[in-house]
Design an enzyme around this catalytic site. Structure first.
Site, PDB file in Angstrom:
ATOM      1  N   ARG A   1      -5.449   0.544  -6.747  1.00  0.00           N
ATOM      2  CA  ARG A   1      -4.236   1.181  -6.191  1.00  0.00           C
ATOM      3  C   ARG A   1      -3.788   2.361  -7.030  1.00  0.00           C
ATOM      4  NH1 ARG A   1      -2.193  -2.246  -2.253  1.00  0.00           N
ATOM      5  NH2 ARG A   1      -2.360  -4.472  -2.671  1.00  0.00           N
TER       6      ARG A   1
ATOM      7  N   PHE B   1     -13.844   2.499   4.516  1.00  0.00           N
ATOM      8  CA  PHE B   1     -12.837   1.736   3.792  1.00  0.00           C
ATOM      9  C   PHE B   1     -12.432   2.539   2.566  1.00  0.00           C
ATOM     10  CE2 PHE B   1     -10.903  -1.354   1.058  1.00  0.00           C
ATOM     11  CZ  PHE B   1     -10.159  -2.116   1.952  1.00  0.00           C
ATOM     12  N   VAL B   2     -11.150   2.861   2.465  1.00  0.00           N
ATOM     13  CA  VAL B   2     -10.704   3.752   1.400  1.00  0.00           C
ATOM     14  C   VAL B   2      -9.781   3.038   0.427  1.00  0.00           C
ATOM     15  CG1 VAL B   2     -10.984   5.897   2.710  1.00  0.00           C
ATOM     16  CG2 VAL B   2      -8.829   4.642   2.871  1.00  0.00           C
TER      17      VAL B   2
ATOM     18  N   ASP C   1      -4.851   2.024  10.968  1.00  0.00           N
ATOM     19  CA  ASP C   1      -6.248   1.706  11.285  1.00  0.00           C
ATOM     20  C   ASP C   1      -6.285   1.270  12.750  1.00  0.00           C
ATOM     21  OD1 ASP C   1      -8.917   1.020  11.137  1.00  0.00           O
ATOM     22  OD2 ASP C   1      -8.604  -0.810  10.013  1.00  0.00           O
TER      23      ASP C   1
ATOM     24  N   ASP D   1      -5.726  -0.559  -1.804  1.00  0.00           N
ATOM     25  CA  ASP D   1      -6.477  -1.443  -2.694  1.00  0.00           C
ATOM     26  C   ASP D   1      -7.768  -1.964  -2.088  1.00  0.00           C
ATOM     27  OD1 ASP D   1      -5.165  -3.165  -0.765  1.00  0.00           O
ATOM     28  OD2 ASP D   1      -5.793  -4.829  -2.037  1.00  0.00           O
TER      29      ASP D   1
ATOM     30  N   LYS E   1      -7.158   6.609  10.529  1.00  0.00           N
ATOM     31  CA  LYS E   1      -8.610   6.575  10.702  1.00  0.00           C
ATOM     32  C   LYS E   1      -8.968   6.967  12.106  1.00  0.00           C
ATOM     33  CE  LYS E   1      -9.893   2.955   7.574  1.00  0.00           C
ATOM     34  NZ  LYS E   1     -10.496   1.615   7.452  1.00  0.00           N
TER      35      LYS E   1
ATOM     36  N   GLY F   1       0.775  -1.242   0.000  1.00  0.00           N
ATOM     37  CA  GLY F   1       0.000   0.000   0.000  1.00  0.00           C
ATOM     38  C   GLY F   1       0.802   1.285   0.000  1.00  0.00           C
TER      39      GLY F   1
ATOM     40  N   ASP G   1       0.692   3.163   4.370  1.00  0.00           N
ATOM     41  CA  ASP G   1      -0.412   3.901   3.762  1.00  0.00           C
ATOM     42  C   ASP G   1      -1.411   4.394   4.803  1.00  0.00           C
ATOM     43  OD1 ASP G   1      -1.241   1.317   4.360  1.00  0.00           O
ATOM     44  OD2 ASP G   1      -1.998   0.857   2.351  1.00  0.00           O
TER      45      ASP G   1
HETATM   46  P1  5GP Z   1      -3.955  -1.855  11.014  1.00  0.00           P
HETATM   47  O1  5GP Z   1      -2.982  -2.942  11.344  1.00  0.00           O
HETATM   48  O2  5GP Z   1      -3.498  -0.480  11.404  1.00  0.00           O
HETATM   49  O3  5GP Z   1      -5.335  -2.159  11.490  1.00  0.00           O
HETATM   50  O4  5GP Z   1      -4.142  -1.881   9.473  1.00  0.00           O
HETATM   51  C1  5GP Z   1      -3.197  -1.444   8.627  1.00  0.00           C
HETATM   52  C2  5GP Z   1      -3.306  -2.124   7.292  1.00  0.00           C
HETATM   53  O5  5GP Z   1      -4.658  -2.541   6.992  1.00  0.00           O
HETATM   54  C3  5GP Z   1      -2.914  -1.132   6.255  1.00  0.00           C
HETATM   55  O6  5GP Z   1      -1.545  -1.259   5.957  1.00  0.00           O
HETATM   56  C4  5GP Z   1      -3.798  -1.524   5.086  1.00  0.00           C
HETATM   57  O7  5GP Z   1      -3.137  -2.507   4.322  1.00  0.00           O
HETATM   58  C5  5GP Z   1      -5.027  -2.164   5.686  1.00  0.00           C
HETATM   59  N1  5GP Z   1      -6.162  -1.221   5.775  1.00  0.00           N
HETATM   60  C6  5GP Z   1      -6.710  -0.709   6.896  1.00  0.00           C
HETATM   61  N2  5GP Z   1      -7.729   0.122   6.586  1.00  0.00           N
HETATM   62  C7  5GP Z   1      -7.812   0.144   5.242  1.00  0.00           C
HETATM   63  C8  5GP Z   1      -8.670   0.844   4.316  1.00  0.00           C
HETATM   64  O8  5GP Z   1      -9.571   1.630   4.641  1.00  0.00           O
HETATM   65  N3  5GP Z   1      -8.439   0.610   2.996  1.00  0.00           N
HETATM   66  C9  5GP Z   1      -7.469  -0.241   2.556  1.00  0.00           C
HETATM   67  N4  5GP Z   1      -7.334  -0.384   1.242  1.00  0.00           N
HETATM   68  N5  5GP Z   1      -6.636  -0.898   3.391  1.00  0.00           N
HETATM   69  C10 5GP Z   1      -6.817  -0.710   4.726  1.00  0.00           C
HETATM   70 MG    MG Z   2      -0.920  -2.244   4.028  1.00  0.00          MG
END
Ligand code: 5GP
Ligand code: MG
Length: 190
Positions: A159, A146-147, A97, A153, A125, A38, A94
């Site tokens: 992407r 969800f973006v 979350d 992606d 987020k 990402g 990227d």
């Molecule tokens: P975390 O571990 O912080 O929950 O999630 C991080 C990873 O989840 C990011 O690197 C990404 O790959 C994926 N992710 C989380 N939210 C989104 C979203 O809204 N859109 C997309 N495309 N990927 C997300």
């Molecule tokens: Mg990622």
């Protein structure tokens, strides 16, 4: 799809991040480590704005969020990571979350003995974090949607969109083989 951040806003945001990094690292050697896949668009845009002695590395983190596996279960592949011992490292992703991905990657890279490690994300987020640290640099705060686009992606599509958009519910629910091809048409009209 609803555009959340236009190409111009993204460009200005990356400009500001680059300006901060140039000031804070002030000519010191830096290794920027992009999280695959990402971060690739942000990585390419950011490093061309960094007038610092720079190395680039990559690390892959995959999370399996399917019903069959534990949420947040992560597989990390560090084969593409250069030697970071005694280097200053900036981990670039990227989106932040829940924060579990960055938390795990920061722990893994810290164990390799860098002088310092900080983290930067394009998007954070609001109200989703499950960890007790914040990324050192956040370019944009976004609502909980969800973006896609600018590297992000949905099942490997979108992407290449030059902007960030919230995925439409209709697309999130379609048969994956029926996804409109990215770039083939304006996704707002597809
Ligand atoms: P975390 O571990 O912080 O929950 O999630 C991080 C990873 O989840 C990011 O690197 C990404 O790959 C994926 N992710 C989380 N939210 C989104 C979203 O809204 N859109 C997309 N495309 N990927 C997300
Ligand atoms: Mg990622």
């Amino acid at each position: 799809m609803k555009q959340l951040l236009t190409a111009k806003e993204l460009e200005e945001g990356v400009d500001q991040l680059a300006a901060r990094l140039r000031r804070e690292y002030l000519g010191r050697p830096l290794t920027v480590v992009g999280v695959l896949t990402g971060s690739i668009v942000l990585l390419a845009d950011l490093i061309r704005r960094l007038d610092l002695p720079l190395r680039v590395g990559l690390i892959q983190a995959r999370s399996y969020r399917g019903a069959a596996t534990t949420p947040g279960e992560l597989t990390v592949n560090a084969d593409l990571l250069p030697d970071v011992k005694n280097r200053e490292v900036l981990l670039l992703d990227d989106i932040f979350d829940t924060g579990h991905t960055l938390e795990r990657l920061l722990t893994d890279i810290r164990a390799l003995g860098p002088i310092s490690i900080r983290s930067a994300v394009l998007l954070r987020k609001e109200g989703r974090s499950e960890v007790d640290f914040e990324p050192d640099y956040v370019v944009f705060e976004i609502p909980d949607a969800f973006v896609v686009g600018y590297g992000l992606d949905f099942h490997d599509a979108y992407r290449n969109l030059p902007y960030v958009a919230a995925l439409d519910d209709e697309i999130a629910n379609v048969d994956l083989d029926e996804l409109p091809p990215p770039g083939d048409c304006d996704p707002r009209d597809c």
